[in-house]
Design a protein around this motif. Structure first.
Motif, PDB file in Angstrom:
ATOM      1  N   GLN A 122       0.823  -1.210   0.000  1.00  0.00           N
ATOM      2  CA  GLN A 122       0.000   0.000   0.000  1.00  0.00           C
ATOM      3  C   GLN A 122       0.855   1.258   0.000  1.00  0.00           C
ATOM      4  OE1 GLN A 122      -3.280   0.506  -0.017  1.00  0.00           O
ATOM      5  NE2 GLN A 122      -4.247  -1.417   0.542  1.00  0.00           N
ATOM      6  N   LYS A 153      -5.438   2.071  -0.466  1.00  0.00           N
ATOM      7  CA  LYS A 153      -5.619   3.324   0.273  1.00  0.00           C
ATOM      8  C   LYS A 153      -6.408   4.345  -0.548  1.00  0.00           C
ATOM      9  CE  LYS A 153      -1.090   5.215  -1.035  1.00  0.00           C
ATOM     10  NZ  LYS A 153       0.163   5.831  -0.556  1.00  0.00           N
ATOM     11  N   GLU A 154      -6.273   4.301  -1.891  1.00  0.00           N
ATOM     12  CA  GLU A 154      -7.048   5.214  -2.733  1.00  0.00           C
ATOM     13  C   GLU A 154      -8.543   4.944  -2.584  1.00  0.00           C
ATOM     14  OE1 GLU A 154      -4.570   3.343  -3.711  1.00  0.00           O
ATOM     15  OE2 GLU A 154      -3.023   4.588  -4.654  1.00  0.00           O
ATOM     16  N   GLN A 204      -9.717   6.022   0.917  1.00  0.00           N
ATOM     17  CA  GLN A 204      -9.863   7.480   0.979  1.00  0.00           C
ATOM     18  C   GLN A 204     -11.152   7.943   0.302  1.00  0.00           C
ATOM     19  OE1 GLN A 204      -8.449   9.725  -2.084  1.00  0.00           O
ATOM     20  NE2 GLN A 204      -9.874  11.210  -1.195  1.00  0.00           N
ATOM     21  N   GLN A 205     -11.432   7.398  -0.868  1.00  0.00           N
ATOM     22  CA  GLN A 205     -12.642   7.809  -1.584  1.00  0.00           C
ATOM     23  C   GLN A 205     -13.901   7.424  -0.820  1.00  0.00           C
ATOM     24  OE1 GLN A 205     -13.059   9.730  -4.213  1.00  0.00           O
ATOM     25  NE2 GLN A 205     -10.847  10.051  -4.359  1.00  0.00           N
ATOM     26  N   ASP A 241      -6.371  14.894  -2.392  1.00  0.00           N
ATOM     27  CA  ASP A 241      -6.529  13.438  -2.410  1.00  0.00           C
ATOM     28  C   ASP A 241      -5.279  12.733  -1.887  1.00  0.00           C
ATOM     29  OD1 ASP A 241      -9.123  13.335  -3.311  1.00  0.00           O
ATOM     30  OD2 ASP A 241      -8.580  13.186  -5.432  1.00  0.00           O
ATOM     31  N   GLN A 298      -5.183  10.323   1.349  1.00  0.00           N
ATOM     32  CA  GLN A 298      -4.759   8.920   1.278  1.00  0.00           C
ATOM     33  C   GLN A 298      -3.748   8.614   2.378  1.00  0.00           C
ATOM     34  OE1 GLN A 298      -3.449   8.293  -2.782  1.00  0.00           O
ATOM     35  NE2 GLN A 298      -5.451   8.945  -3.555  1.00  0.00           N
ATOM     36  N   SER A 299      -2.833   9.553   2.627  1.00  0.00           N
ATOM     37  CA  SER A 299      -1.897   9.377   3.737  1.00  0.00           C
ATOM     38  C   SER A 299      -2.646   9.387   5.060  1.00  0.00           C
ATOM     39  CB  SER A 299      -0.845  10.487   3.722  1.00  0.00           C
ATOM     40  OG  SER A 299      -0.022  10.377   2.579  1.00  0.00           O
TER      41      SER A 299
END
Length: 904
Positions: free
Chosen positions: A371, A393-394, A397-398, A551, A555-556
């Motif tokens: 990741q 992780k993307e 996040q979304q 974004d 994500q972080s």
């Protein structure tokens, strides 16, 4: 090796790492007028601070200008040159920006990462350094390697060590012969080395080369000269093909002059050389632990038949790994101090964790997907993996923090509505604060401190993190009443968030987190808390430029909030992070004050024990609990020992729980509750009574269970299913490889069709909701009609094959049904494995040890290994056999072997 701390001061009143370097002269013209000593001291201080911040997640250097220029000034060419040396690039703006505010001058430092250098990222070290103090030979010179050259050199040495036989610590013989006498230069050098006397003024017919260096004693203080001169030449020769250092030769003429005998004692000189070489820092990639190989010869030099001086030759052998002239110079912030890295730390942090290394850890390559890539991440980042088939992780996040188009969104919406209904005036307060921002996301939490694994603060209504276009991140803390400590709390939370975003979440862009503390008074109006303005004015580059920028930040943030230290970390010997699933995170995010009692039903492999650990960490921070106030209860001693080593709670078995009063305990977490019994008393009502001692402030009682893994037919002591309220379910199975998961699914359906009499059939209705994470290749083998001898041979031969493919003993568990079978197979397996030189066995008490676990299926409940052998699993009552097989299968992550004896 001793760790050295810098005299630089870390300022603790900011939401960023701020290092105060004191008074510094700025401006090129001003610095040209300075004395050399003071100029060097100032440059060293600023370089130390810059290096420490580059390696520690970034921050700010603050200095006071010594010069009284009213107009803006640049730092000075020598200061900027030291920054270029740190990053090995002329592009300073990527990592450094400056701003003058009155008498203060700020240097904004972004965390080091290799992201801006995609074309040569593989050659860039993971940390920045002022000096490597690694030398190499280049023609006739000993050259200091810069960070990039040192990184390449160390990678070459590491690969050579990995290819070298285990017990061979020396370089290949063909290199050694080059030092001796297979090359003409070495022939001549070796011939001179062998001589006992030379004549003063004698010409040495030997050129300087990569194998030969001439130096002349240029001072009467010979011992000091030698001590200061030889380290770099020893390092250069040892790091290459070896060579000869001649002390007492005039460079240009090659005349032998030596050192006048009155100026030196030959025995003392030899000791000085030996001491200097013994102090050279070395680092081994191999297992030899060899020291620098060398020989010293002090030769007599005669003038007109009389002893006139001494001539010294040091013959250096090539070294297997790395020899430094001094400890490398690199700095990092540790526990609020600027500290110099030791040689060992420097090498380990400089080296890139080569992804190829993970071929030795099949559980990573076969079960998990990366990741967070360390190839371009900040220096303190750890690898982040998730099980194959889970959201990246993307996607997380979304789902959690999507950036809306054209407006500012409050999230989670349910929490926002709940907070507004509880606190009059809160909506008005935050709406007023958000008016300048038209696009972004406001992430609400009852305590961002708790979310970041920090202690909560009494009197905090909620906190809101603003991520908005054309603004830096802003953390808002809303207090119930005025509190002078509120700003310090908010600042510390923001600092922790900023550091975790970089060092855990892998965020590589410029970042700060500003703070805003507000007070929602008991009156009908609201007030801002005085003194909450942020004192440092960051450059515009620290604000979000667009949606892509936001974004990446979010994500972080998802990694920070959902990341946890994987149980694999203890097995692999290096820290690995995993991510919670969305289902796990939703349960973890519950308001503990409103969910003081909760039953969590989780299918096999859905992460119940992980959740139990995470909830105990949250309890500790939210309620300011010491470990002796939180109790973890399970049925099996091995699982109890495993949790005890995490030092977040007291851990006991059910039997031990029923024997004591636990007067200090306030919160209880129960795991694997389906296997509890009432033979020693009513454990559930005892636990409930303990957590409800304080009527006004009851404790937390969370119970994790899985009826599918019930291993007995007795009464479990759990309340009726209808009384298990509130209840949550974990239906996403994330542990097992595909073939094992299919087998497990069949067993769960078999249990549901014909459940044992002590399991409420309604409790099994969650099965249709199950999600199997697919995509992990695995092994399932079922062997029947075996003899005991054939079972022993099969396990031994299979383990040997696994170890040859890169698995280790800590990957394997052998599980049987009863303690008597454990004793039988322990003797037989040990005898067979010793013949094939395979490692020892141990029981599940030492689950983290580097050995094969041999224990019963029941005692291994709640634990896991990559490879599991199940030998003739059986129960006294056939009604419970599918449950035992389900429990057995769920323990295996990658490979499952079920071996039935002929009498089954």
């Amino acid at each position: 090796m001793q760790e050295h701390n810098s005299s630089l001061v870390i300022e603790l009143s900011y939401s960023d790492l701020v290092i105060d370097v004191g008074v510094v002269t700025l401006g090129e013209d001003n610095r040209k007028k300075m004395q050399k000593t003071q100029k060097n001291e100032e440059r060293e201080k600023v370089a130390q601070a810059a290096c420490a911040l580059l390696n520690s997640g970034g921050g700010v250097i603050r200095l006071e200008m010594a010069n009284k220029d009213d107009h803006p000034v640049e730092p000075g060419l020598d200061l900027e040159a030291s920054w270029r040396e740190l990053i090995q690039s002329s592009d300073l703006h990527t990592f450094f920006e400056t701003k003058q505010q009155g008498r203060c001058f700020y240097i904004f430092v972004k965390s080091w990462s290799r992201e801006p250098f995609p074309e040569d990222s593989s050659t860039k070290p993971r940390i920045c350094s002022s000096s490597s103090f690694l030398y190499c030979r280049s023609g006739t010179s000993a050259l200091l390697m810069n960070s990039t050259e040192a990184f390449k050199f160390l990678k070459t040495k590491k690969r050579a060590a990995e290819r070298r036989p285990v017990n061979e610590g020396a370089p290949p013989r063909k290199i050694l012969t080059a030092v001796c006498h297979n090359i003409s230069e070495s022939d001549l050098a070796f011939h001179i080395f062998q001589r006992d006397r030379l004549e003063h003024g004698e010409i040495l017919h030997l050129p300087e080369s990569h194998l030969v260096e001439f130096k002349q004693f240029s001072t009467k203080n010979i011992e000091k000269y030698v001590k200061e001169t030889i380290p770099k030449y020893i390092s250069a020769f040892a790091n290459g093909e070896g060579g000869y250092l001649f002390l007492g030769v005039e460079d240009k003429t090659k005349k032998v002059l030596g050192c006048v005998k009155e100026n030196v004692n030959r025995d003392s000189l030899e000791k000085v050389i030996a001491t200097a070489i013994s102090k050279l820092p070395i680092f081994h990639f191999c297992s030899s632990k060899a020291h620098v190989g060398y020989e010293t010869k002090i030769q007599d030099v005669f003038l007109e038949g009389e002893l006139y001086s001494y001539f010294c030759v040091i013959r250096v052998k090539p070294f297997c790994c790395a020899v430094f002239a001094e400890a490398p110079i690199s700095w990092m912030v540790k526990e609020k101090q600027v500290c110099k890295l030791t040689t060992e730390e420097w090498v380990e942090m400089t080296m890139d964790p080569d992804p190829l290394t993970f071929i030795f850890f099949p559980e990573l390559t076969e079960d998990f997907e990366s990741q967070l890539s360390l190839s371009s991440g900040p220096p303190l980042c750890k690898p982040v993996y998730s099980s194959k088939g889970l959201e990246h992780k993307e996607d997380l996040q979304q789902h959690l923090f999507p950036v809306p188009l054209g407006h500012l969104q409050y999230t989670p919406e349910s929490l926002w509505k709940e907070l507004c209904s509880e606190h009059e005036g809160l909506e008005e307060l935050l709406s007023k604060e958000m008016r300048p921002f038209s696009r972004g996301i406001l992430i609400l939490s009852r305590s961002w401190a708790v979310d970041l694994n920090l202690p909560a603060k009494q009197g905090v209504i909620c906190e809101a993190l603003l991520i908005a276009e054309h603004s830096p991140p802003i953390l808002h803390t809303i207090l119930r009443e005025q509190d002078m400590d509120g700003q310090r709390y908010c600042t510390n939370t923001a600092l922790t968030l900023k550091q975790k975003l970089v060092n855990m979440g892998g965020y590589t862009k410029k970042v700060c987190v500003k703070t805003r503390v507000l007070c929602l008074s008991t009156k009908t109006h609201v007030e801002p808390l005085q003194g909450s303005a942020f004192p440092i004015d960051y450059p515009l580059s620290y604000s979000f430029a667009n949606t892509l920028h936001m974004d990446a930040f979010l994500q972080s943030l998802a990694v920070v909030l959902l990341g946890f230290r994987s149980f694999l970390s203890d097995q692999l010997g290096c820290e690995i992070l995993n991510l919670l699933t969305l289902q796990q995170y939703e349960i973890f995010s519950k308001n503990l004050c409103k969910s003081r009692e909760l039953f969590v039903h989780g299918l096999p492999g859905s992460g119940k024990t992980i959740m139990a650990v995470k909830i105990m960490e949250k309890i500790r921070n939210m309620f300011h609990c010491e470990a002796n106030r939180i109790l973890y209860i399970c049925e099996n001693k091995p699982l109890q020992d495993f949790i005890s080593k995490k030092n977040i709670c007291q851990a006991v078995t059910r039997k031990a729980f029923m024997k004591e009063d636990f007067e200090n305990i306030q919160h209880i977490i129960i795991d694997e509750a389906q296997n509890f019994r009432t033979e020693n008393g009513d454990w559930y009502n005892k636990a409930k009574a303990i957590t409800q001692r304080e009527k006004d402030h009851p404790g937390i009682l969370w119970i994790f269970l899985d009826y599918f893994q019930t291993s007995h037919l007795d009464c479990s002591g759990l309340p009726l299913l209808s009384a298990q309220y509130p209840r949550e379910e974990l239906t996403r199975v994330v542990r097992n490889a595909d073939k094992i998961a299919y087998y497990l699914r069949d067993k769960l359906h078999e249990i549901r069709r014909k459940p044992p009499p002590n399991i409420p059939s309604m409790s099994l209705e969650m099965l249709p909701e199950v999600e199997w994470v697919r995509g992990v290749q695995g092994t399932l083998k079922i062997k029947k009609d075996l003899t005991r001898d054939q079972v022993v041979t099969y396990v031994t031969d299979t383990c040997r094959g696994l170890f040859e493919r890169g698995y280790s003993p800590r990957d394997v568990a052998v599980l049987v049904s009863t303690q008597s079978e454990v004793e039988y197979y322990e003797y037989e397996l040990l005898r067979a494995m010793r013949k094939k030189r395979i490692v020892q066995l141990s029981n599940a008490y030492d689950i983290l040890g580097d050995h094969i676990v041999l224990d019963s299926v029941r005692r291994f409940s709640g634990l896991e290994r990559n490879v599991v052998f199940g030998i003739h699993p059986k129960t006294a009552d056939p009604a419970i056999l599918p449950n035992l097989l389900a429990c057995l299968a769920s323990r295996a992550k990658q490979q499952l072997y079920i071996l039935w004896l002929g009498d089954c």
